[in-house]
Design a protein around this motif. Structure first.
Motif, short mmCIF file in Angstrom:
data_model
loop_
_atom_site.label_atom_id
_atom_site.label_comp_id
_atom_site.label_asym_id
_atom_site.label_seq_id
_atom_site.Cartn_x
_atom_site.Cartn_y
_atom_site.Cartn_z
N ALA A 242 52.03 -8.53 88.36
CA ALA A 242 52.68 -7.15 88.57
C ALA A 242 54.05 -7.24 88.14
N SER A 243 54.79 -8.27 88.25
CA SER A 243 56.08 -8.21 87.76
C SER A 243 56.37 -8.32 86.42
N PHE A 244 55.35 -9.00 85.64
CA PHE A 244 55.20 -9.08 84.45
C PHE A 244 55.02 -7.60 83.65
N GLY B 276 51.35 8.65 96.79
CA GLY B 276 52.05 7.31 97.42
C GLY B 276 51.27 6.97 98.82
N ALA B 277 51.09 8.07 99.62
CA ALA B 277 50.74 7.57 101.10
C ALA B 277 49.34 6.93 100.82
N SER B 278 48.62 7.63 99.92
CA SER B 278 47.11 7.22 99.89
C SER B 278 47.11 5.81 99.28
N VAL B 404 55.05 3.80 90.24
CA VAL B 404 54.39 3.13 89.68
C VAL B 404 54.66 1.48 90.25
N VAL B 405 55.90 1.29 90.20
CA VAL B 405 56.08 -0.09 90.89
C VAL B 405 55.50 -0.35 92.13
N LEU B 406 55.32 0.63 92.96
CA LEU B 406 54.48 0.73 94.47
C LEU B 406 53.07 0.49 94.13
N GLY B 407 52.66 1.18 93.13
CA GLY B 407 51.16 1.07 92.82
C GLY B 407 50.66 -0.25 92.26
N VAL B 408 51.71 -1.01 91.61
CA VAL B 408 51.53 -2.16 90.83
C VAL B 408 51.41 -3.35 91.88
N ILE B 413 47.39 -6.43 96.47
CA ILE B 413 46.91 -6.26 97.87
C ILE B 413 45.50 -6.01 97.62
N GLY B 414 45.12 -5.08 96.46
CA GLY B 414 43.85 -4.81 96.27
C GLY B 414 43.12 -5.67 96.00
#
Lengths: 706, 478
Positions: A242-244, B276-278, B404-408, B413-414
């Motif tokens: 993710a960081s990458f 985001g919430a989803s 995007v950062v949040l999703g990545v 966790i996914g």
């Protein structure tokens, strides 16, 4: 050489991919033939298996009590599946295919290497517009430059040896062909990682090796814990990934291209703009986070010791020689990004040094031979990052190469020991194996000598070069140098402790039940080749003080030039010859002294370990658990998360949704009526919730407009 | 009139199949698998015909437009419909052999609604199609009301009722909002709002958005998702979890990017909050689940979050990647539910413990499940990898850095919970060791999903190109 047509470069990754596909098909056919109703039809194929591996079957029918002797074919079924004999069937061909694919890729890597001499700095295949919709375009090309050529030679060369070894090691496993399918797929992903012309291809390889690592760590998932270890490794790797990805996005935003060579070329043009320089630093930091995941550095290193649950050839190939070096490769590949920021460089060096120290000290007290090697790998990777932190790109790659030789050798040697000891990994239950397994013993000695940095062996030169660079930087780097020297002492000690506990002294196993035997030549020959490489690998990068040129540094010059130019702006660090001789001497003395101490302490048996455990139990536990880092993760991250989600599941979920009631079947049946009422109540809750949410949104926006 | 009737060839064909199935059942009730296979094969014929029927054009007054966008969706829905039928054949033939035709007919009516929906550009047609799609689903949801193990409560009827009531409520929200919008603007055309809408129009738009948010199961309109998935019959959940969601996203795209693109400052923040919430709620709530279908319900909420993120990029590329994402999700999620259905077949129940030992009992089912789960997690060599990557790339290019950062980060966790499902199939302590009995149709459906998931993972180009062409129908330019 014709520079216009380099399409053949695609064959380097394509060969292992094809090998993987073929092995997969063989696996399918084998499984199919084993199904009861088809057993008769497949008999013809099985005949071949009998011819080739006749003794093996007799051996694993009752391997607990059997006397294997040193027979070449007595190794099947040792892997603890507890199953009756397994006919190899068609899968007996799998190692041939896999090894041929590897050897072919190695031959092409040599062809590429020969083509890179003189003024030719890179070979590039024609770009393949992999996706092109007009609005969305991704090109992919294979670039074999000086750096990827070194990586490719290591991956395919050491990889071929490990594949050959695995043919013997995995014989008799019921998923023989599947193993080689995964192994070849891993090599494909790894080659994509080092050969891709752009960040996207690199990312595919980057995630692909993680996937293959997951499959291979969990290969013996039926034991339970390997599946868990595989999951841990995969998820921790994904944190780094993710960081990458975020780092890559930042790079793409800065440079407007995915192409690696364009990014490298563009760095110096950006540095005038402070804001862009800051974004570049951020990108470097995020990419380094990715490197920490893949190369098992603080704080993401705890997956690597657990990854030892995989078969030993996997540990040698993936978790010592190749995949874990991806972070080093990435950093050297993007060296100007890091060279632009001395602070970032120091940070990388510090992370490397501290990781080396923590992992090195942890290796001192491990009893499992593979865990010693695992922590040692983390520690040695730390050295490589320390080297990168000083801007000594070539030195880091040099250590990467020699480490690939000697650590692969040590892992394979350990595998041979484990094999000969009927799956025993506890060194306290070994001892005196040198007379039982002479070939393994002598090759293991070579690997241990290289790892511990005995003078004139490969590890001696590569490690000392990194330490010399660190020393030369002066200032705060001197602290890192001190940590590096302390770690070197520990390295020599734990290495020879391992050798002494395993091969020297008295036999600490029951000779009536365990009959150690030498491994077949399919396993020992790769050991011998690696032993030769471990001893003489140092020739690649002899220090200038010995009157020769550093071949590897010279070779990598075109790749590292951009970074070196930026570094030169911050001043150069050179050592005079006297200091250099002094450091070389110091390294030699430390290695020899601590080798002696290690052997002396453990040649007589395990008494020293017990003494440490009883006199300083706290320290022993602290070291045993890698400074409590994994335990801290469990206590401060995993447990609270679990608690939180338990609360989420029980309280919130039940409050709004009747999940738990639905789950508890028995309860629900006895009070079915109540369930209905609760449920219909919930529908009202839904309606209320939805209406409230809609109203809230409307309110907020009316307010904004109003 | 007949000048534009040919635009509806495929939809009419689907309705004709539905009527044929109903009539067949009325005149010559047939037990066994004949009805199901006939339906699947005829649908396959319609799917094949979609490559030859060249009907592009616009109905007078622009009520319905058939372009690449519609063609893409017709094929996607038909594929989902074929697989949905295939996956149900064995189950229906054994559970309710006497009344199979109604199941297929209802599914086909719903399918026709979805196919029409993609081309609707008028509020009245749009809402009608939406209801045509939704009504049969309510019935189907409660179809297997006697199913399930004796030891567990029968949840199908409840699930159907929940879906119906919440669905009706959300339709109410949509209609209320539309009444405001149409009343204020004086036109029923989707694109009739224009710049600088009146405050009351904005309120109407937001209610419409909330109503569609329910249909796709975005947070905070997601609560029906896990409950319904857990209660309804699994082969139906497979269909429910993909096709109506793709239809809902298509509608959102038509309305937001097609009709209201000038007013994006109104709805974009809402859309991004929903996305985001989803992602957050879906991923975090999936973690502690012990029922596989409930877990997949929350996972579906999270996946919708990613799709909405790409939609929020408000570009042709972003929309194309939404379509690509949804298409891969269709095949992946159908596959997951079909495998779960197979694994739970004898005895029923979908707790994670129930699938323990699956990969030992039936290596191919276990392997297929692993592939589907890896695709959901976004791992290379399978379709989901490209889907996630492209979505993040487009969203990043559109400047949605934070999301995007949040999703990545949430994708990590996914991976954890998807692998947890996979791991439970490895575990050896399952109480049964015999191979899982699966019917031919179900195996065929799983195989088709597998081929698409792996094939698109290795060679995504055709679908990316098709999605890009389709997106051009809604967002012009680059």
């Amino acid at each position: 050489m014709n520079l216009t047509d380099q399409t053949w470069l695609w064959a380097i990754p394509a060969l292992p991919l094809a090998g993987s596909a073929l092995c997969g098909i063989l696996h399918y056919l084998t499984i199919k033939a084993r199904m009861p109703k088809r057993a008769h039809g497949a008999h013809g194929h099985d005949d071949h298996g009998h011819d080739a591996h006749g003794h093996g079957h007799a051996a694993h029918a009752d391997h607990a009590a059997s006397d294997h002797g040193a027979g070449d074919h007595a190794h099947g079924g040792d892997h603890g599946h507890g199953h009756a004999k397994v006919e190899p069937g068609l899968s007996a061909f799998a190692p041939w295919i896999a090894v041929l694919a590897m050897a072919g890729a190695f031959a092409l890597a040599i062809k590429g290497f020969l083509g890179l001499q003189g003024e030719t700095h890179a070979l590039e295949s024609p770009a393949w517009d992999w996706i092109d919709t007009g609005t969305f375009r991704i090109d992919l090309a294979i670039v074999l430059d000086r750096l990827s050529s070194v990586m490719t030679l290591v991956i395919t060369g050491v990889g071929t040896l490990i594949h050959i070894y695995a043919a013997g090691y995995m014989k008799g496993d019921k998923h023989y062909a599947k193993f080689f399918a995964y192994l070849n797929l891993f090599v494909f992903a790894m080659l994509m990682l080092v050969l891709s012309s752009n960040l996207l291809g690199l990312f595919v390889g980057w995630e692909g090796v993680g996937l293959c690592s997951y499959f291979l760590i969990g290969f013996w998932y039926e034991k339970g814990w390997p599946a868990e270890a595989g999951q841990k490794a995969f998820v921790m790797n994904r944190i780094g990934d993710a960081s990458f990805l975020i780092g890559s996005f930042l790079l793409v935003k800065l440079f407007g291209t995915l192409d690696l060579s364009d990014i490298v070329a563009g760095v110096s043009g950006l540095l005038g703009d402070p804001e862009k320089k800051y974004e570049l630093l951020l990108a470097g930091l995020f990419l380094f986070g990715g490197a920490c995941g893949k190369s098992a550095q603080l704080p993401l290193f705890t997956w690597l010791p657990d990854a030892m649950a995989g078969p030993t050839p996997v540990s040698a190939l993936i978790h010592a020689a190749t995949m874990v070096t991806a972070g080093i490769y990435l950093t050297v590949r993007l060296n100007p990004v890091y060279a632009a920021s001395p602070d970032l460089l120091f940070f990388i060096g510090a992370v490397g040094a501290v990781t080396a120290l923590i992992a090195g000290s942890t290796a001192l007290v491990q009893r499992d031979i593979k865990r010693v090697l695992a922590y040692s790998t983390v520690s040695q990777l730390g050295y490589m990052f320390l080297g990168l932190g000083t801007g000594a790109w070539a030195a880091a790659i040099f250590h990467l190469v020699t480490h690939a030789f000697f650590k692969a050798l040590l892992f394979l040697g350990a595998g041979s020991v484990i094999h000969g000891m009927h799956e025993e990994q506890d060194m306290h239950k070994m001892g005196g194996l040198k007379k039982h397994m002479p070939a393994t013993y002598f090759t293991f000695l070579a690997g241990a000598a290289a790892l511990s940095g005995l003078p004139l062996l490969s590890g001696y030169f590569s490690k000392d070069e990194i330490l010399a660079h660190t020393f030369a930087h002066g200032g705060a780097y001197r602290i890192l140098w001190g940590i590096g020297i302390a770690t070197a002492a520990m390295t020599a000690f734990y290495t020879w402790r391992m050798v002494a506990l395993t091969f020297f002294g008295k036999e600490r196993f029951d000779p009536h039940h365990v009959h150690p035997h030498e491994s077949p030549s399919v396993m020992t020959v790769p050991l011998m080749v690696l032993a030769v490489l471990s001893v003489f690998g140092g020739l690649l990068g002899l220090p200038p003080v010995l009157g020769s040129t550093h071949a590897l540094e010279h070779w990598l010059e075109p790749v590292t030039a951009a970074g070196n130019a930026l570094l030169a702006e911050h001043g150069t660090h050179a050592l005079d010859h006297g200091t250099e001789w002094m450091l070389l001497g110091l390294g030699a003395v430390i290695a020899l002294v601590f080798m002696g101490l290690g052997i002396r302490a453990y040649v007589g048996g395990t008494a020293r370990d017990e003494k440490v455990a009883s006199s300083a139990p706290g320290l022993a536990r602290f070291l045993q658990g890698a400074w409590g880092i994994d335990a801290a993760y469990t206590a401060y991250v995993v447990r609270p998360m679990q608690l939180l989600f338990f609360v989420v599941a029980i309280v919130i979920d039940q409050f709004t949704i009747d999940g738990m009631v639905n789950g508890a079947g028995a309860v629900a049946r006895t009070c079915g009526d109540r369930v209905r009422r609760m449920t219909s109540g919930n529908i009202a809750t839904y309606g209320l919730w939805m209406g409230a949410a809609a109203a809230l949104i409307a309110f907020l926006f009316l307010k904004r407009i109003g | 009139m007949s000048a534009w009737l040919h635009l509806f060839t495929l939809e009419l064909a689907v309705v004709a199949i539905a009527l044929l199935v109903l009539l067949w059942d009325a005149f010559a009730p047939a037990a066994g698998r004949a009805v199901g296979w006939t339906t699947a094969l005829l649908l396959g014929g319609v799917f094949a015909a979609s490559f030859f029927v060249d009907g592009r054009g616009t109905v007078p007054h622009g009520v319905f437009v058939r372009d690449e966008w519609v063609v893409f969706h017709e094929r996607l829905f038909l594929a989902a419909g074929i697989l949905g039928v295939l996956g149900s054949i064995d189950w229906l033939a054994t559970r309710t052999p006497k009344r199979q035709a109604e199941y297929y007919a209802l599914l086909l009516f719903s399918l026709a609604g979805m196919m029409l929906l993609a081309g609707a550009r008028d509020w009245i047609l749009l809402v009608t199609c939406f209801e045509l799609m939704s009504m049969p689903l309510y019935v189907l949801c409660a179809y297997g009301k006697q199913d399930g193990p004796a030891s567990e409560p029968k949840l199908a009827a409840e699930a159907g009722l929940k879906l119906f009531i919440t669905g009706a409520a959300s339709s109410g929200l949509t209609l209320f909002g539309l009444a405001l919008v149409v009343g204020m603007t004086g036109t029923t055309h989707v694109g009739g709002i224009g710049a600088n809408p009146a405050p009351l129009t904005i309120v109407g738009m937001l209610f419409v958005l909330a109503g569609f948010g329910f249909k796709v199961g975005a947070v905070p309109f997601h609560m029906w998702v896990p409950d319904t998935y857990q209660g309804a019959p699994t082969p139906f959940v497979a269909f429910l979890s993909v096709a109506p969601k793709a239809a809902g996203l298509a509608t959102l795209a038509i309305v937001l990017l097609g009709g209201w693109s000038a007013d994006s400052s109104v709805w974009l923040p809402v859309l991004l909050v929903l996305a985001g919430a989803s992602m957050v709620v879906g991923n975090l709530f999936a973690l502690p689940q012990t029922d596989a279908r409930r877990l997949l319900g929350f996972s579906g909420v999270a996946q919708i979050g990613y799709a909405l993120l790409a939609l929020g990029a408000m570009s042709r590329g972003g929309l194309a990647m939404t379509l690509f994402f949804v298409a891969t999700y269709v095949f992946t999620n159908l596959g997951v539910f079909f495998v779960l259905h197979a694994a739970a077949e004898e005895g029923g129940g979908h707790s994670l413990a129930r699938i323990a030992g699956l990969s030992r009992r039936s290596p191919w089912l276990g392997g297929a499940l692993l592939v589907f789960l890896l695709s959901l997690a976004g791992i290379p060599f399978v379709a989901g990898f490209w889907a996630k990557l492209f979505v993040f790339m487009e969203a990043w290019n559109a400047g949605l850095v934070g999301l995007v950062v949040l999703g990545v980060a949430l994708a990590v966790i996914g991976l954890y919970y998807y692998l947890t499902v996979a791991r439970s199939t490895y575990m050896a302590d399952g109480d049964r060791t015999t191979p899982v009995p699966t019917g031919f149709a179900l195996r065929a459906a799983i195989l088709v999903c597998l081929i698409f998931v792996v094939g698109l993972g290795l060679w995504p180009r055709p679908l990316v190109e098709a999605a890009d062409r389709a997106a051009a129908g809604i967002v012009s330019g680059r």
